[in-house]
Write a protein that holds these residues in place. Structure first.
Motif, PDB file in Angstrom:
ATOM      1  N   UNK A 143     -16.576  -5.225  73.643  1.00  0.00           N
ATOM      2  CA  UNK A 143     -17.830  -4.993  74.359  1.00  0.00           C
ATOM      3  C   UNK A 143     -18.610  -6.291  74.510  1.00  0.00           C
ATOM      4  N   UNK A 144     -19.185  -6.501  75.697  1.00  0.00           N
ATOM      5  CA  UNK A 144     -20.022  -7.689  75.897  1.00  0.00           C
ATOM      6  C   UNK A 144     -20.972  -7.453  77.067  1.00  0.00           C
ATOM      7  N   UNK A 145     -22.027  -8.242  77.101  1.00  0.00           N
ATOM      8  CA  UNK A 145     -22.920  -8.163  78.255  1.00  0.00           C
ATOM      9  C   UNK A 145     -23.354  -9.547  78.685  1.00  0.00           C
ATOM     10  N   UNK A 146     -23.911  -9.596  79.887  1.00  0.00           N
ATOM     11  CA  UNK A 146     -24.341 -10.876  80.453  1.00  0.00           C
ATOM     12  C   UNK A 146     -25.828 -10.778  80.764  1.00  0.00           C
ATOM     13  N   UNK A 147     -26.563 -11.805  80.362  1.00  0.00           N
ATOM     14  CA  UNK A 147     -27.991 -11.863  80.680  1.00  0.00           C
ATOM     15  C   UNK A 147     -28.278 -13.145  81.444  1.00  0.00           C
ATOM     16  N   UNK A 148     -29.312 -13.090  82.283  1.00  0.00           N
ATOM     17  CA  UNK A 148     -29.754 -14.317  82.957  1.00  0.00           C
ATOM     18  C   UNK A 148     -31.229 -14.520  82.627  1.00  0.00           C
ATOM     19  N   UNK A 149     -31.641 -15.771  82.562  1.00  0.00           N
ATOM     20  CA  UNK A 149     -33.049 -16.067  82.305  1.00  0.00           C
ATOM     21  C   UNK A 149     -33.792 -16.002  83.638  1.00  0.00           C
ATOM     22  N   UNK A 150     -34.751 -15.090  83.708  1.00  0.00           N
ATOM     23  CA  UNK A 150     -35.530 -14.935  84.930  1.00  0.00           C
ATOM     24  C   UNK A 150     -36.987 -14.710  84.544  1.00  0.00           C
ATOM     25  N   UNK A 151     -37.877 -15.443  85.172  1.00  0.00           N
ATOM     26  CA  UNK A 151     -39.313 -15.373  84.836  1.00  0.00           C
ATOM     27  C   UNK A 151     -39.532 -15.482  83.326  1.00  0.00           C
ATOM     28  N   UNK A 152     -38.820 -16.450  82.724  1.00  0.00           N
ATOM     29  CA  UNK A 152     -38.941 -16.714  81.286  1.00  0.00           C
ATOM     30  C   UNK A 152     -38.526 -15.543  80.394  1.00  0.00           C
ATOM     31  N   UNK A 153     -37.707 -14.669  80.919  1.00  0.00           N
ATOM     32  CA  UNK A 153     -37.237 -13.540  80.103  1.00  0.00           C
ATOM     33  C   UNK A 153     -35.741 -13.361  80.307  1.00  0.00           C
ATOM     34  N   UNK A 154     -35.033 -12.929  79.285  1.00  0.00           N
ATOM     35  CA  UNK A 154     -33.614 -12.599  79.446  1.00  0.00           C
ATOM     36  C   UNK A 154     -33.502 -11.229  80.112  1.00  0.00           C
ATOM     37  N   UNK A 155     -32.729 -11.174  81.172  1.00  0.00           N
ATOM     38  CA  UNK A 155     -32.524  -9.881  81.847  1.00  0.00           C
ATOM     39  C   UNK A 155     -31.037  -9.577  81.909  1.00  0.00           C
ATOM     40  N   UNK A 156     -30.665  -8.377  81.493  1.00  0.00           N
ATOM     41  CA  UNK A 156     -29.240  -8.034  81.502  1.00  0.00           C
ATOM     42  C   UNK A 156     -28.771  -7.741  82.935  1.00  0.00           C
ATOM     43  N   UNK A 157     -27.668  -8.398  83.342  1.00  0.00           N
ATOM     44  CA  UNK A 157     -27.158  -8.178  84.705  1.00  0.00           C
ATOM     45  C   UNK A 157     -25.788  -7.523  84.710  1.00  0.00           C
ATOM     46  N   UNK A 158     -25.147  -7.446  83.565  1.00  0.00           N
ATOM     47  CA  UNK A 158     -23.839  -6.788  83.519  1.00  0.00           C
ATOM     48  C   UNK A 158     -23.510  -6.390  82.084  1.00  0.00           C
ATOM     49  N   UNK A 159     -22.727  -5.316  81.990  1.00  0.00           N
ATOM     50  CA  UNK A 159     -22.375  -4.776  80.685  1.00  0.00           C
ATOM     51  C   UNK A 159     -20.922  -4.331  80.793  1.00  0.00           C
TER      52      UNK A 159
END
Ligand code: FUL
Length: 494
Positions: free
Chosen positions: A439-455
């Motif tokens: 199991x893994x997920x991907x986050x991107x930094x957007x507006x100074x916050x980590x946002x999950x974009x894939x799981x």
């Protein structure tokens, strides 16, 4: 202390200091080198299976009397006279396939109708009784020669079911089948893959008997001995069938393996009366005893053989790209069928579509923005650079990031010099040490916050995640579950 004694003492101290420094330096170096790599998590791929994974895309070629009758399954009573390609150019097939980026070819040397594309000495039902090259042709030789010329590997499909042979269903047919295998595996150079089709429909011509014959698929072909014979002739050959032993079917012919795709499976569970056999083939099993990776076979057209009425139904470059993502992008090998037409040419529409597919692959995966990025991780094995996160960006598939044995989760970050638009994230596990990530997920930094974009679940040989395009300067991958310490050899971002 005399001067000479003093000088002597100084030299001893100097020598001592130099030796200490050397020992220290040396031990510092060895401490880096001495961190041992993770132990493999079995099963692991053989060298031949590993080479097969690295091929990623192969082409299937369906061509026989069906091409001329318009059928998908010939009954077995077709006259060899009808096999008559008018403008045959096998090099056009193989160069088209090569240009599109495929690494190997698997040819239907004999489909269920029993017609042989080579002049087998064991039957009259072959090219030798066709008008093609006045009976002097050998399509198997032509294709294997063209593969050699273009640097592609050559593979063979030999249908176990034979609707022409009069003794099909009797022990005599097994001898016949093995004799044909011997011809194919002796006379045409190296064969990388042998495709044993599980289809056994029952009714057929069978030398004029025109009846339904049922065989027990598990015992009739005596696979262990057939495979043994084949391996003696071709030690590197890999066998595809529903149950392997080297490569498994993925349970459908629509172009996808499971999002969860284990390369491992326990062959015994296949015929254990499970209702969900296709699900098992599609996903493999996490605790499987054998390395049996899935191969996604699918046709560029609705049928496996060429039919003029399907000329407008050739899959588009976008459809092929989607199939690429659900096969190669889920850690499988794609086997795309490209059937030549009655002229003996890959039809113009198929050629166009393949060119478009290649262009999409090149356009979407040409600029790896992770190439110039920096990787960091929350931990790495023995704090040794040998296992540091930079290994995932060095384009060397034999170096990897990994953690201490007791660390089964972990995060790493990829940072770009400036914000970049990201649409695809490609990750590769170092499967020579076994498949691990669950199991893994991907986050991107957007507006100074980590946002999950894939799981996602499994990663395997290659996992490509498509995300809604986003502009970011930092990506974080969190491994949330793994069978053992994760071992990641490559990350690319597009
Ligand atoms: C199936 C066969 O029955 C089809 O004709 C085709 O060859 C496909 C690849 O496998 O089982």
């Amino acid at each position: 202390m005399s001067t000479s004694l003093k000088t002597k003492s100084i030299s001893i101290i100097k020598a001592f200091t130099i030796t200490c420094c050397f020992i220290l330096l040396n031990s510092a170096c060895t401490s880096t080198n001495e961190v041992s790599p993770p132990e493999p998590i079995y099963p692991v791929p053989t060298e031949d299976q590993m080479a097969w994974h690295e091929m990623e895309m192969n082409a299937f070629i369906h061509f026989t009397t069906n091409t001329f009758t318009g059928k998908e399954w010939g009954y077995g009573d077709e006259s060899p006279e009808i096999f008559n390609p008018t403008d045959m150019d096998v090099e056009q097939w193989v160069s088209t396939i090569n240009d599109a980026g495929f690494k190997g070819v698997i040819l239907t040397t004999k489909h269920h109708d029993g017609f042989c594309l080579w002049p087998s000495e064991y039957t009259e039902h072959s090219v030798k009784n066709s008008p093609y090259k006045d009976g002097k042709g050998d399509v198997v030789k032509e294709v294997s020669d063209a593969c050699k010329k273009f640097g592609l590997k050559f593979g063979v499909y030999l249908s176990p079911w034979d609707r022409n042979f009069k003794e099909y269903g009797q022990p005599e047919y097994i001898t016949y089948f093995r004799n044909q295998l011997k011809e194919l595996l002796t006379n045409y150079g190296p064969v990388f893959e042998m495709w044993f089709d599980g289809a056994n429909g029952g009714d057929g011509y069978y030398g004029g008997a025109k009846e339904t014959r049922k065989i027990d698929n598990k015992t009739y072909y005596d696979w262990p001995n057939t495979i043994k014979l084949a391996r003696e002739l071709q030690p590197h050959i890999l066998f595809f069938s529903d149950a392997g032993p080297d490569i498994r079917w993925v349970g459908n012919e629509r172009g996808y393996v499971g999002e969860t795709n284990w390369n491992t499976m326990t062959p015994d569970t296949l015929y254990a009366g499970k209702a969900d056999i296709n699900d098992l083939l599609n996903a493999g099993s996490e605790d499987g005893t054998d390395w049996i990776p899935g191969e996604v076979d699918v046709s560029i057209r609705p049928g496996w053989f060429y039919h003029a009425h399907e000329d407008s139904k050739v899959k588009t470059p976008e459809q092929l790209f989607d199939i690429y993502l659900t096969s190669v992008g889920r850690g499988s090998v794609l086997l795309l069928n490209i059937p030549p037409d009655r002229r003996g040419l890959v039809h113009e529409n198929d050629v166009e579509s393949l060119k478009g597919f290649r262009a999409l692959l090149d356009e979407r995966f040409s600029n790896n923005i992770a190439d110039k990025a920096k990787a960091t991780a929350d931990s790495y094995r023995g704090k040794s650079k040998q296992y540091g996160p930079a290994n995932m960006l060095d384009n060397n598939m034999d170096t990897y990031w990994t953690t201490d044995d007791d660390v089964k989760t972990g995060s790493f970050e990829i940072a770009f010099a400036q914000p970049e638009e990201v649409s695809y994230i490609l990750l590769q596990e170092y499967i020579k040490l076994g498949q691990r990530v669950k199991g893994f997920n991907v986050e991107v930094m957007k507006n100074n916050e980590w946002q999950q974009v894939s799981n996602a679940t499994t990663m395997g040989y290659k996992r490509i995640l498509k995300i809604d395009p986003v502009t970011t300067q930092r990506i974080r991958i969190n491994i949330t579950d793994s069978k053992a310490c994760p071992v990641i050899s490559n990350v690319e971002v597009y």
